[in-house]
Design a protein around this motif. Sequence first.
Motif, PDB file in Angstrom:
ATOM      1  N   VAL A 122      15.285   8.335   0.288  1.00  8.06           N
ATOM      2  CA  VAL A 122      15.462   9.783   0.487  1.00  8.06           C
ATOM      3  C   VAL A 122      14.258  10.550  -0.047  1.00  8.06           C
ATOM      4  O   VAL A 122      13.725  11.440   0.622  1.00  8.06           O
ATOM      5  N   LEU A 123      13.805  10.197  -1.248  1.00  6.56           N
ATOM      6  CA  LEU A 123      12.664  10.916  -1.829  1.00  6.56           C
ATOM      7  C   LEU A 123      11.376  10.681  -1.027  1.00  6.56           C
ATOM      8  O   LEU A 123      10.572  11.593  -0.855  1.00  6.56           O
ATOM      9  N   ALA A 132       3.740   7.508  -6.283  1.00 10.13           N
ATOM     10  CA  ALA A 132       3.479   7.870  -7.685  1.00 10.13           C
ATOM     11  C   ALA A 132       4.453   8.951  -8.167  1.00 10.13           C
ATOM     12  O   ALA A 132       4.944   8.889  -9.301  1.00 10.13           O
ATOM     13  N   GLU A 133       4.729   9.920  -7.299  1.00 12.96           N
ATOM     14  CA  GLU A 133       5.675  10.986  -7.678  1.00 12.96           C
ATOM     15  C   GLU A 133       7.086  10.436  -7.894  1.00 12.96           C
ATOM     16  O   GLU A 133       7.778  10.826  -8.838  1.00 12.96           O
ATOM     17  N   ALA A 141       7.688   1.924 -12.724  1.00 13.42           N
ATOM     18  CA  ALA A 141       6.348   1.624 -12.211  1.00 13.42           C
ATOM     19  C   ALA A 141       6.298   1.828 -10.700  1.00 13.42           C
ATOM     20  O   ALA A 141       7.315   1.727 -10.004  1.00 13.42           O
ATOM     21  N   ALA A 142       5.112   2.100 -10.198  1.00 11.17           N
ATOM     22  CA  ALA A 142       4.925   2.301  -8.753  1.00 11.17           C
ATOM     23  C   ALA A 142       5.344   1.058  -7.976  1.00 11.17           C
ATOM     24  O   ALA A 142       5.912   1.163  -6.883  1.00 11.17           O
ATOM     25  N   GLY A 143       5.090  -0.121  -8.519  1.00  9.54           N
ATOM     26  CA  GLY A 143       5.495  -1.363  -7.858  1.00  9.54           C
ATOM     27  C   GLY A 143       7.002  -1.456  -7.693  1.00  9.54           C
ATOM     28  O   GLY A 143       7.497  -1.995  -6.692  1.00  9.54           O
TER      29      GLY A 143
END
Length: 170
Positions: A122-123, A132-133, A141-143
């Motif tokens: 959804v985001l 990143a956001e 973490a981004a991963g």
Amino acid sequence: MSSPAAGAGEDSFEEFYAANFQPLMLQLYAYTADVGHAQDAVQEAFSRAWARWNTLARYERPAAWVRTVALNVARNRWRRLRAAQAHARFHQHPVVEGPSPDRVALARALATLPENQRRAIVLFHIADLGIAEIAEHEGVAAGTVKSWLHRGRLALAAELADLRTGEQHV
């Protein structure tokens, strides 16, 4: 019910109420043309009188005070109604059609996903946030976000395919 000013003035509050409710109610009915509104206004006025009975009992005409309060209550109600009607006239919301069948299917499919995957999808796809956001928003973490998106997309695709064919995963 005992009066807060038992013995104050010649009448108790109960006697004052009994003697004045009906005439005041009839006066307010003539003013409002609505029995329910008249009763509400008079009851509100008597409630306020009860709280001040020690003072009102010494007035020459306490019923005049109650009448004034009841009239003010009725007037204020009319003002609120007129304002609400004006607001409704000038702020009419357009009729919005319900969601399309595709959107209903998507919402159902999204509801089957684990919460973190659903939130990430959804985001990312609806709120247009970057990886990143989302990672910052979720405190991961981004991963991890990439993993949620990958797994969520796979599960979502399978669920949507099943909805189209009428199957269900258990």
